[in-house]
Design an enzyme around this catalytic site. Structure first.
Site, PDB file in Angstrom:
ATOM      1  N   HIS A 133      32.760  41.966  31.226  1.00 16.62           N
ATOM      2  CA  HIS A 133      33.929  41.518  30.473  1.00 16.62           C
ATOM      3  C   HIS A 133      34.002  42.189  29.104  1.00 16.62           C
ATOM      4  O   HIS A 133      35.086  42.522  28.622  1.00 16.62           O
ATOM      5  CB  HIS A 133      33.869  39.994  30.322  1.00 16.62           C
ATOM      6  CG  HIS A 133      35.130  39.382  29.826  1.00 16.62           C
ATOM      7  ND1 HIS A 133      36.240  39.208  30.622  1.00 16.62           N
ATOM      8  CD2 HIS A 133      35.475  38.894  28.608  1.00 16.62           C
ATOM      9  CE1 HIS A 133      37.208  38.633  29.924  1.00 16.62           C
ATOM     10  NE2 HIS A 133      36.773  38.445  28.700  1.00 16.62           N
ATOM     11  N   HIS A 175      42.558  35.202  32.092  1.00 17.01           N
ATOM     12  CA  HIS A 175      41.706  34.012  31.994  1.00 17.01           C
ATOM     13  C   HIS A 175      41.590  33.421  33.393  1.00 17.01           C
ATOM     14  O   HIS A 175      41.869  32.251  33.619  1.00 17.01           O
ATOM     15  CB  HIS A 175      42.269  33.009  30.989  1.00 17.01           C
ATOM     16  CG  HIS A 175      41.257  32.571  29.981  1.00 17.01           C
ATOM     17  ND1 HIS A 175      41.100  31.277  29.566  1.00 17.01           N
ATOM     18  CD2 HIS A 175      40.294  33.274  29.319  1.00 17.01           C
ATOM     19  CE1 HIS A 175      40.115  31.199  28.679  1.00 17.01           C
ATOM     20  NE2 HIS A 175      39.619  32.404  28.514  1.00 17.01           N
TER      21      HIS A 175
END
Length: 735
Positions: free
Chosen positions: A49, A95
């Site tokens: 990430h 998300h």
């Protein structure tokens, strides 16, 4: 008495998402066993990430520059010059994992995070958009996830005070175990007043701003870098909790502070929290950072250094401050009721040093936390080519009128009014074109200038042919902006894929990026920001490749923005672009014929640009009364949408040289429908011929029904009932 950290064992290393060779790299880098806190720092900074270790190599090939690009990828958000001394600041981010685990808070904090990315740059947010993908409607969790995600997006955006003006929502069983929540935010700033994350100056104070730190979101970034298994519920504590009212205060305080000249550098505390923001600011400025965690405002007692560094509590910023303006800066945050704490300083050591309770908890080389992160050139296999499906080889199971009625009541094509009516899209009074059109249009200030905004992707194309699917995602965004009259200016992307360690998945990623790059170059549509979300996989099965594209365009005069609604009876309906009747990977083939098969429609990028430039000129010259691009569902669905939007029917006819079901439902690219007065139609046709743009008259507007020649007429009221009814009925569990 100092607390005892756990011993660093192979099991502890594995639980932090680090592979044995990556841990060996850490040992070689620092020459010793890391402390528990240092292990957490490496885990956060070297996960997928934050480090982009599987994607960085390929992202470098994307086009990111143009004369109007002020800031490309690498900052909190991208920035483009939109004229008159103004800049547009925007970014899209995922998300996904948090929203599957806790849909309301996961989606809400996704909105909060992307808003902070924008106002960290000094911009005031003016709009939000989203791109959502849910599992099959019949999956037992889908209703719950839709309800929670939509409520979370609406709650945060509405409370913060920014309109959610557009989006794209679809359903497919490929997302049953991994939904997608991609949030996009757009802001406006003065072009010469952009703020960056690069720290400068030695000995300058590092200031913590905003909300207090808690234990929510610890290892959120690490969780977002791993595949899902059956223990998703156990990961609920990794989901952050948002407070939009505090974020609104933080926005106003930051923008006020920026006007004082006190800010040297500023960074949102997003993924990996305090660790990432501190390391990024120092590394970008070739400076060291020293933190004293005893000064960090905490809302929970007894927090360890590890917890404070890795918490992803929301509504927090980190700033490098001009020391001469400390009192002035503090007064701003006290006024807004927010924490302001000096927690460290910049140094000339190029070390990231963390102290807590009288101990040094971490002492690491700051540049290597980012620059020395693993960079993988993962094996990749190209997806096998699929054969073209000829429309003539498909036996229509229904009449074309029956197929249209069916398609309008399917999950992907039905009205999403149930969703967007939960979002306040008028809250700033700047919305010109509200949800439901080709692109959202917002006015900038009191003048005529505006922005057009869209989010797009067609995952079934990307799965069938990643290169063609990547091209089409960009072309569709460019086309949607063009269809309202905007000049497309730049892109933000959100690349959602499965496990990159599988060569076929990495092949999808590489293929899509190849297509995206080709389209952006051909259409003069640079990528200025983005996000990569990998490991979207559950039970060993990855999601369909979903490279979401957020597009931004500029309209000189929003009063001339085109709308898709038929406005009056008697207008000529013109079809712009070539129609072969391409049914491969079409919704007609999937939802009417029950097949997901064939090669997707190719995108001729030269034709895309030529046709789009021509349509934009028609809009600027006020020669057309309605414009709509043709995409999912083909020509018949686009015509129905125009008729339903305006309450005006149409009578249209297919040519003899294309199978009728292919003509009405084929998803050939680079096409638009325009309506114009009969007296102007001949002039438009002649202009198209001069420009080398395929254009033909296919019918005229009028009446209360849509009539495909040779088929039974369908009342607009009946079409609307089907179009508007599916989603509310589904969410009410009536289906």
């Amino acid at each position: 008495m100092p607390r005892q950290d756990p011993a660093v064992t192979p099991e502890l290393v594995a639980s932090h998402g680090l592979k044995p060779d990556e841990y060996q790299r850490i040992l070689d880098l620092i020459g010793r066993v890391p402390t528990f806190t240092e292990l957490g720092i490496f885990s956060a900074m070297w996960n997928e990430h934050c480090s982009y270790k599987s994607s960085r190599l390929h992202l470098r090939a994307l086009p990111t520059k143009a004369p109007w690009v002020i800031q490309g990828p690498g900052e909190n958000a991208g920035v483009i010059d939109i004229g008159d001394g103004e800049a547009c600041v925007f970014k899209m981010e995922s998300h996904n994992h948090p929203s599957y685990i806790e849909p309301f808070q996961g989606a809400a904090t996704g909105v909060g995070g992307i808003l902070r990315d924008v106002f960290t740059m000094g911009a005031r947010p003016v709009a939000c958009l989203n791109l959502l993908r849910f599992g099959a409607p019949e999956h037992p969790k889908t209703r719950h996830l839709v309800s929670g995600v939509v409520a979370g997006i609406g709650s945060y955006g509405n409370s913060f005070g920014v309109p959610t003006v557009g989006g794209a929502t679809a359903f497919h069983m490929g997302y049953d175990g991994n939904i997608l929540v991609n949030a996009m935010a757009v802001g406006i700033a003065r072009a010469d007043e952009i703020f960056y994350a690069k720290a400068t100056g030695i000995g300058n104070p590092i200031v913590y701003l905003g909300s207090k730190t808690g234990r929510d979101g610890i290892h959120g970034a690490t969780m977002a870098s791993a595949a899902f298994e059956e223990d998703a519920e156990a990961k609920r504590p990794t989901v952050q909790v948002g407070d939009p009212f505090t974020e609104k205060l933080l926005l106003e305080a930051c923008l006020e502070l920026m006007r004082t000249g006190a800010v040297i550098a500023i960074q949102d505390m997003g993924a990996a929290g305090l660790t990432s923001s501190a390391v990024e600011m120092g590394a970008k400025g070739d400076l060291g950072i020293e933190l004293d965690l005893d000064a960090v405002p905490c809302r929970e007692t007894g927090m360890s250094a590890y917890e404070m560094l890795l918490s992803e509590s929301q509504e927090r910023m980190l700033m490098v401050l001009d020391p001469q303006k400390e009192a002035e800066a503090k007064a701003v945050f006290v006024k807004w009721g927010l924490d302001f704490a000096i927690i460290g300083k910049t140094t000339d050591t190029l070390r990231f040093v963390v102290k807590h309770e009288g101990e040094v908890k971490a002492d690491l080389p700051i540049k290597q936390l980012g620059d020395a992160a693993p960079l993988y050139d993962r094996p990749h296999i190209a997806s096998p080519a699929l054969e073209k499906i000829e429309a003539a080889a498909i036996e229509p199971p229904l009449s074309n009128a029956g197929a249209l009625a069916l398609l309008l009541a399917t999950p992907d094509l039905c009205s999403k009014r149930w969703i967007y009516e939960q979002y306040d899209h008028l809250i700033l009074g700047n919305s010109v074109e509200t949800p439901g059109g080709d692109a959202a249009v917002i006015r900038l200030g009191d003048g005529p200038k505006g922005l057009a905004l869209t989010t797009d992707v067609t995952p079934r194309y990307c799965e069938a042919d990643p290169v063609a699917g990547g091209r089409q995602a960009v072309a569709e965004a460019w086309r949607n902006l063009t269809a309202v009259g905007a000049l497309p200016r730049a892109v933000t992307d959100n690349l959602n894929f499965g496990n990159p360690e599988k060569p076929e998945i990495m092949g999808q990623f590489v293929g899509c990026l190849t297509g995206i790059g080709e389209a952006c170059r051909a259409l003069d549509f640079p990528i200025v920001s983005g996000n990569v979300s990998l490991y979207n996989e559950s039970s060993g099965k990855g999601i369909p490749p979903t490279p979401s594209i957020g597009g931004v365009g500029v309209i000189a005069d929003v009063g001339l923005a085109a709308k898709l609604a038929f406005r009056r009876a008697g207008d000529a309906i013109l079809l712009i672009g070539d129609t072969e009747g391409w049914l491969g990977q079409s919704l007609y083939l999937r939802d009417v014929c029950g097949r997901e098969a064939g090669a997707p429609p190719p995108v001729d990028l030269a034709a895309e640009k030529r046709n789009g430039d021509f349509v934009r000129e028609l809009i600027r010259a006020a020669l057309v009364s309605a414009v709509h691009d043709i995409s999912d569902g083909g020509l018949a669905v686009a015509l129905a949408e125009m008729a339903m939007a305006g309450g005006v029917g149409a009578s249209v006819e297919a040519p003899a040289n294309v199978p009728a079901h292919g003509f009405w439902f084929g998803e050939d690219q680079s096409r638009y429908i325009v309506a114009t007065s009969p007296e102007r139609a001949l002039g438009v046709l002649a202009a198209a011929q001069r420009a080398g743009v395929p254009c033909r008259r296919i019918g005229e507007t009028g009446g209360a029904a849509l009539t495909l020649k040779g088929e039974a007429a369908i009342l607009i009221a009946d079409l609307s009932a089907r179009f508007e009814g599916w989603l509310p009925d589904y969410m009410a569990a009536a289906l």
